[in-house]
Design a protein around this motif. Structure first.
Motif, mmCIF file in Angstrom:
data_model
loop_
_atom_site.group_PDB
_atom_site.id
_atom_site.type_symbol
_atom_site.label_atom_id
_atom_site.label_comp_id
_atom_site.label_asym_id
_atom_site.label_seq_id
_atom_site.Cartn_x
_atom_site.Cartn_y
_atom_site.Cartn_z
ATOM 1 N N ALA A 1 14.730 3.853 2.338
ATOM 2 C CA ALA A 1 13.302 4.069 2.600
ATOM 3 C C ALA A 1 12.445 2.888 2.190
ATOM 4 O O ALA A 1 11.434 2.604 2.830
ATOM 5 C CB ALA A 1 12.830 5.323 1.862
ATOM 6 N N PHE A 2 12.852 2.204 1.130
ATOM 7 C CA PHE A 2 11.964 1.177 0.585
ATOM 8 C C PHE A 2 12.632 -0.186 0.460
ATOM 9 O O PHE A 2 12.030 -1.116 -0.081
ATOM 10 C CB PHE A 2 11.443 1.629 -0.789
ATOM 11 C CG PHE A 2 10.774 2.970 -0.753
ATOM 12 C CD1 PHE A 2 9.547 3.129 -0.131
ATOM 13 C CD2 PHE A 2 11.377 4.081 -1.300
ATOM 14 C CE1 PHE A 2 8.920 4.362 -0.076
ATOM 15 C CE2 PHE A 2 10.761 5.331 -1.258
ATOM 16 C CZ PHE A 2 9.519 5.468 -0.633
ATOM 17 N N ALA B 1 10.726 6.753 -4.715
ATOM 18 C CA ALA B 1 9.570 5.847 -4.632
ATOM 19 C C ALA B 1 9.379 5.073 -5.925
ATOM 20 O O ALA B 1 9.052 3.884 -5.896
ATOM 21 C CB ALA B 1 8.315 6.646 -4.292
ATOM 22 N N THR C 1 0.807 -1.206 0.000
ATOM 23 C CA THR C 1 0.000 0.000 0.000
ATOM 24 C C THR C 1 0.850 1.270 0.000
ATOM 25 O O THR C 1 0.346 2.344 -0.247
ATOM 26 C CB THR C 1 -0.910 0.038 1.230
ATOM 27 O OG1 THR C 1 -0.108 -0.137 2.383
ATOM 28 C CG2 THR C 1 -1.963 -1.043 1.155
ATOM 29 N N ASP C 2 2.143 1.132 0.294
ATOM 30 C CA ASP C 2 2.990 2.319 0.319
ATOM 31 C C ASP C 2 3.368 2.787 -1.079
ATOM 32 O O ASP C 2 3.824 3.901 -1.263
ATOM 33 C CB ASP C 2 4.271 2.051 1.102
ATOM 34 C CG ASP C 2 4.004 2.064 2.590
ATOM 35 O OD1 ASP C 2 4.662 1.307 3.293
ATOM 36 O OD2 ASP C 2 3.123 2.815 3.019
ATOM 37 N N LEU C 3 3.236 1.923 -2.030
ATOM 38 C CA LEU C 3 3.635 2.274 -3.397
ATOM 39 C C LEU C 3 2.555 1.824 -4.366
ATOM 40 O O LEU C 3 1.736 0.966 -4.056
ATOM 41 C CB LEU C 3 4.932 1.536 -3.765
ATOM 42 C CG LEU C 3 6.182 1.940 -3.013
ATOM 43 C CD1 LEU C 3 7.304 1.010 -3.390
ATOM 44 C CD2 LEU C 3 6.543 3.357 -3.346
ATOM 45 N N GLU C 4 2.602 2.416 -5.536
ATOM 46 C CA GLU C 4 1.720 1.907 -6.579
ATOM 47 C C GLU C 4 2.136 0.468 -6.877
ATOM 48 O O GLU C 4 3.319 0.146 -6.874
ATOM 49 C CB GLU C 4 1.849 2.787 -7.824
ATOM 50 C CG GLU C 4 1.326 4.199 -7.581
ATOM 51 C CD GLU C 4 1.790 5.162 -8.639
ATOM 52 O OE1 GLU C 4 1.816 4.779 -9.822
ATOM 53 O OE2 GLU C 4 2.136 6.293 -8.276
#
Lengths: 190, 474
Positions: A116-117, A64, A6-9
């Motif tokens: 971050a990811f 992102a 849900t944090d990214l497309e």
């Protein structure tokens, strides 16, 4: 650590092309021009798994989208190279303490994506030797020619339409050489 | 003989500036000045250009807040055309303006200021940046990146690109919103609200750790100015320009934008390229006022959206209606992020938001036009005069950051007198001098940025010019 879905497309990207530079400073805009040429050659339907971005500069939120990519190719103008020459350099995330603002280098963007990811895409910087950074629109003729050939070359290495993403990534990730090469040889060499 | 400390290259702000502090014989700061050392000149070189080019040219003033200049410029052009833009176009402009507020505030708070708040003003400078933040507070930093992305994506969806979009034009916008793009934005709203809420949760864990900074960060009574809606709600696109005193009591309302020169004077100081606007009825420099998020939430009776109003209630319970310390800009900025997301959702849910009539067309009907809007950093004014052929003959810009110039200068002096010991420099002392500037989130930039490469070197000189102490940050 990796972010939740849900944090990214959700859609993953096989190849992310980021051309960056100021298109109002003549050859400084070669990166966006190359990406636009590739986007045009992909046509309306595009190619599954390929994303093209034209940027004025590298900003932190790009981390992102970089995090969703299997490989990332940054295309930038270079004043260090002879006019019309192209360099291809493999890069990795680079920890740094020096960045205090909103403009980042490709290794810093990769570092942001990593921290971050939890992402570590394969990445290269493709530099194009430029002639003029004067105010104005359009590339100088030598650099425009390089841009067209570089776009054709990069397009050749993008995933074919309909190929499963994982199939392509597994076979083409090391496609770009890690040393410098002459643009004249680029279309046939790799 | 006095000594001078210079902070050459103030960091984590948008643009180029330096700070000088003059020490007396006891090593105490007696004077301090904030110098803006870059020069734009847009007011002069737009002369002769057709008015239709103005939004596109003026957006080039800055790569961080081009949307703000688009808005004020387009509104000035609307005034020259003497048109009311279509209601849908107004809503679409508001959405883009709010997206700009969200992304800009996210950059300011998460990337530029929160390293000071989460690592401390005296924290290791090597960690006191976005990368240190992301190592120690990954969820917080990720929220910052994605909130900025949320705003930037909206700008790009509406205007086709996130920096310097050409979508806002005199008379409206040049393309309607599609249902697909509306739904894409709406789908991101819940996650954006959650991120903003988490940022506030983080902020509440640290906001009470800085009583000395609250006390000395530009903490003095001034006027506040900003747009306000007819219902007394916070407003960023239209409305009345209101000045209130330090108790939030209205002092003056500017209903007609053309009359702004009666209310705002523009002083020029030799030490800076940034103008020093002041409230004209009180004269210079007594007419000092502040703009931006803190001013806007002091001016407004309420925000008008539920989550932002709940947070504003907490803000006022804790700090009162009109807190004077500029440290509180941070909290106000987060409230505005929340408000911006809520308002974007509300605007997108209007039934006419997909209307295709989004531009009014006319030839120029006036020779003078003024556009006022709220940029992330405060009130922005574009004032144009054209000739009979619709070519620009004169322009005057009052940039949001300029409105805060007097307050920033006085704030630098206040914090320097409180924290700087001229007999021995420490990085944390000087970081506080910079941090007070960051509270205002000044944007001094045009469209090129080299902030990450700017070194910071502070030299303390003896009266004879001999180097006494030096701090270097590469």
């Amino acid at each position: 650590m990796c972010c939740s879905a849900t944090d990214l497309e959700p859609a993953p990207i096989d190849t992310l092309l980021i051309g960056y530079g100021n298109t109002l400073r003549t050859d400084d805009g070669v990166g966006p021009v190359v990406v636009d040429l590739i986007r045009q050659s992909l046509g309306q339907a595009g190619t599954a798994g390929v994303a093209c971005r034209s940027e004025l500069q590298l900003t932190p939120e790009l981390a992102a989208i970089v995090a969703r990519a299997g490989r990332v190719i940054f295309i930038d103008a270079s004043v260090a190279l002879p006019v019309g020459r192209v360099s291809v350099t493999r890069i990795a995330a680079q920890p740094t303490a020096a960045c205090l603002g909103h403009q980042f280098s490709p290794p810093q963007i990769l570092e942001l994506a990593r921290l971050a990811f939890g992402a570590a895409p394969h990445a290269w910087v493709v530099g194009v030797g430029v002639k003029s950074l004067a105010i104005g629109q359009g590339l100088t003729s030598a650099v425009a020619d390089t841009a067209r050939r570089l776009a054709r070359h990069l397009r050749y290495h993008l995933p074919p339409v309909g190929r499963p993403a994982a199939y392509w990534i597994s076979r083409t990730t090391p496609v770009l050489p890690e040393d410098r090469c002459r643009v004249a040889a680029l279309p046939r060499e790799i | 003989m006095n000594k001078t400390i210079t902070i050459e290259g103030v960091t984590r702000i948008e643009g180029h500036a330096r700070i000088t502090m003059t020490l007396d014989d006891n090593g105490k700061v007696s004077e301090a000045q904030f110098h803006v050392t870059q020069f734009r000149g847009f007011e002069k070189f737009v002369e002769g250009r057709p008015l239709t080019e103005m939004p596109g040219i003026m957006a080039r003033i800055c790569g961080i807040c081009p949307v703000s200049h688009l808005m004020a410029s387009a509104k000035a052009c609307d005034d020259l055309l003497a048109v009311d833009i279509p209601p849908t176009a107004k809503k679409l402009r508001q959405i883009m303006n709010l997206a700009q507020i969200v992304q800009s505030h996210a950059l300011s708070f998460f990337h530029l200021s929160s390293p000071d708040l989460l690592f401390g003003m005296d924290g290791d400078p090597a960690s006191r940046n976005i990368f240190g933040l992301i190592r120690d507070h990954p969820e917080f930093a990720r929220d910052g990146i994605l909130l900025r992305k949320f705003g930037q994506d909206i700008i790009a969806l509406l205007g086709e690109k996130k920096i310097h979009p050409a979508w806002v034009v005199p008379g409206g916008v040049n393309a309607p919103l599609t249902a697909e793009n509306r739904d894409l934005i709406l789908a991101q709203i819940p996650a954006a609200l959650s991120r903003a809420a988490r940022a506030l949760d983080y902020f509440h864990t640290v906001r009470d750790h800085y009583p000395a900074e609250v006390d000395a960060f530009a903490n003095f009574p001034t006027l506040f100015a900003g747009l306000i809606s007819p219902a007394g709600l916070i407003e960023h696109y239209d409305g009345t320009l209101r000045f209130v005193d330090e108790h939030a009591a209205p002092v003056a309302d500017l209903a007609d934008p053309h009359q702004y020169p009666a209310m705002i004077g523009e002083a020029v100081e030799k030490h800076s390229y940034l103008k020093s606007p002041y409230f004209r009825p009180r004269g210079y420099p007594d007419g000092i006022y502040r703009v931006g998020p803190l001013a806007r939430i002091i001016l407004a009776e309420r925000c008008g959206t539920p989550r932002a109003d709940a947070e504003l209630g907490l803000f006022r319970t804790r700090l009162g209606r009109s807190p004077q310390s500029s440290f509180h800009y941070h909290w106000a900025r987060l409230i505005e992020i929340l408000y911006g997301i809520e308002m974007i959702q509300r605007l997108l849910e209007y039934p006419d938001i997909l209307n295709t009539h989004v531009r009014s067309r006319a030839r120029p009907n006036r020779l003078e036009g003024v556009g006022i809007s709220e940029a992330p950093r405060g009130t922005l004014i574009h004032h144009y005069r054209i000739d009979e052929n619709a070519r620009m003959v004169w322009a005057n810009l009052i940039i949001a950051t300029g409105n805060n110039n007097l307050a920033m200068n006085r704030g630098v002096l206040q914090v320097a007198q409180r924290f700087v010991d001229g007999t021995h420099l420490e990085e944390g002392m000087l970081n506080r001098v910079e941090a007070v500037i960051r509270c205002f989130d000044p944007c001094l930039s045009c469209s090129t940025h080299a902030l990450g490469q700017m070194p910071l070197r502070i030299e303390l000189l003896k009266p004879n010019g001999e180097l006494c102490d030096v701090l270097q940050r590469d």
